[in-house]
Design an enzyme around this catalytic site. Structure first.
Site, short mmCIF file in Angstrom:
data_model
loop_
_atom_site.label_atom_id
_atom_site.label_comp_id
_atom_site.label_asym_id
_atom_site.label_seq_id
_atom_site.Cartn_x
_atom_site.Cartn_y
_atom_site.Cartn_z
N GLU A 4 78.64 7.55 51.29
CA GLU A 4 77.66 7.59 50.21
C GLU A 4 78.35 7.74 48.86
OE1 GLU A 4 75.12 6.94 48.81
OE2 GLU A 4 73.30 7.81 49.59
N ASP A 5 77.65 7.36 47.82
CA ASP A 5 78.20 7.55 46.48
C ASP A 5 77.96 8.98 46.00
OD1 ASP A 5 75.45 7.12 46.31
OD2 ASP A 5 75.55 5.85 44.54
N ASP B 242 72.54 14.17 45.87
CA ASP B 242 71.89 14.91 44.79
C ASP B 242 71.01 15.98 45.44
OD1 ASP B 242 71.07 15.43 42.15
OD2 ASP B 242 69.54 13.90 42.17
N PHE C 210 73.67 13.39 34.83
CA PHE C 210 73.44 12.08 35.43
C PHE C 210 74.67 11.23 35.14
CE2 PHE C 210 71.84 7.92 36.32
CZ PHE C 210 71.02 8.16 37.42
N ARG D 268 77.13 -0.08 36.77
CA ARG D 268 77.95 0.15 37.98
C ARG D 268 79.39 -0.28 37.74
NH1 ARG D 268 74.26 1.10 42.20
NH2 ARG D 268 72.31 -0.04 42.06
P1 IMP Z 1 69.16 12.34 46.68
O1 IMP Z 1 68.37 13.18 45.70
O2 IMP Z 1 70.31 13.11 47.26
O3 IMP Z 1 68.25 11.74 47.70
O4 IMP Z 1 69.79 11.18 45.84
C1 IMP Z 1 69.16 9.95 45.82
C2 IMP Z 1 69.93 8.87 45.13
O5 IMP Z 1 69.77 9.06 43.75
C3 IMP Z 1 71.41 8.77 45.33
O6 IMP Z 1 71.81 8.10 46.49
C4 IMP Z 1 71.78 7.95 44.11
O7 IMP Z 1 71.55 6.58 44.36
C5 IMP Z 1 70.81 8.45 43.08
N1 IMP Z 1 71.44 9.43 42.17
C6 IMP Z 1 71.35 10.77 42.18
N2 IMP Z 1 72.04 11.31 41.17
C7 IMP Z 1 72.59 10.27 40.50
C8 IMP Z 1 73.43 10.17 39.34
O8 IMP Z 1 73.84 11.15 38.70
N3 IMP Z 1 73.79 8.91 38.99
C9 IMP Z 1 73.39 7.80 39.64
N4 IMP Z 1 72.60 7.84 40.72
C10 IMP Z 1 72.21 9.07 41.14
MG MG Z 2 72.95 6.00 46.69
#
Ligand code: IMP
Ligand code: MG
Length: 177
Positions: free
Chosen positions: A98-99, A102, A151, A164
């Site tokens: 995963e990247d 959050d 962010f 990106r």
């Molecule tokens: P989750 O809240 O862990 O489900 O994160 C959901 C998705 O939000 C991640 O997979 C990213 O694609 C996107 N995301 C969360 N934080 C960031 C950020 O700081 N930059 C870019 N994408 C983010």
């Molecule tokens: Mg993602």
């Protein structure tokens, strides 16, 4: 031409490269006698995956999945669904790439969908994690960097599909975009 000099660099590419190589070495060590299926979660992880794969030496396959979100008409929250798995993962060791994690909601959905396919083991590698935002208990095995609640964009990560294509990870500032 897209220029990123206006944004503050949080993690320069040089550091990402070094850290990613370390993670790859750790994975090579931990899975040296095993065949692994890597599952890259698109779109955000594509740069991390390619950087990581330059240094992966074990016998492995790679496949790509997506987490599709759609709005449930009955309730307020988005429904997330894991799409793109065509492999038989039963009895196999799977490493999710995963990247960013959050809140952990996406990853927890990925894990619960994957578990239905009965893999032997599920491990998680993420380039970034925001510990202050975590709402789910996610067992992260390989973590690149722990960051504050900013962010971020670049190195595959986007804001509304854009940005990106920066080598460095940058702090997103709406006023400068
Ligand atoms: P989750 O809240 O862990 O489900 O994160 C959901 C998705 O939000 C991640 O997979 C990213 O694609 C996107 N995301 C969360 N934080 C960031 C950020 O700081 N930059 C870019 N994408 C983010
Ligand atoms: Mg993602």
């Amino acid at each position: 031409m897209e220029e990123y000099s206006d944004f503050e660099i949080l993690i320069p590419y040089k550091k990402i490269k070094k850290r990613t190589k370390k993670i790859a070495k750790q994975i090579n060590h931990d899975f040296k006698n095993e065949e692994v299926v890597f599952l890259g979660v698109l779109n955000g992880s594509f740069m991390f995956i390619s950087e990581l794969f330059k240094h992966i030496k074990i016998k492995c396959q790679i496949s790509f999945v997506k987490v599709a979100s759609y709005r449930n008409t009955e309730s307020t929250g988005d429904i997330k669904e894991l799409i793109g798995i065509n492999e038989d993962l039963e009895g196999k060791s799977v490493i999710i790439i995963e990247d960013i994690i959050d809140t952990g909601r996406t990853m927890s959905k990925v894990i619960s969908d994957l578990k239905k396919l009965k893999p032997k083991k599920i491990s998680i590698a993420t380039l970034l994690v925001k510990p202050s935002k975590l709402e789910y208990n996610i067992p992260i095995d390989y973590e690149g960097f722990s960051i504050k609640d900013d962010f971020v964009i670049g190195f595959g990560l986007d804001y509304n599909g854009l940005h990106r294509n920066s080598k460095d990870i940058l702090i997103f500032n709406a006023e400068k975009s």
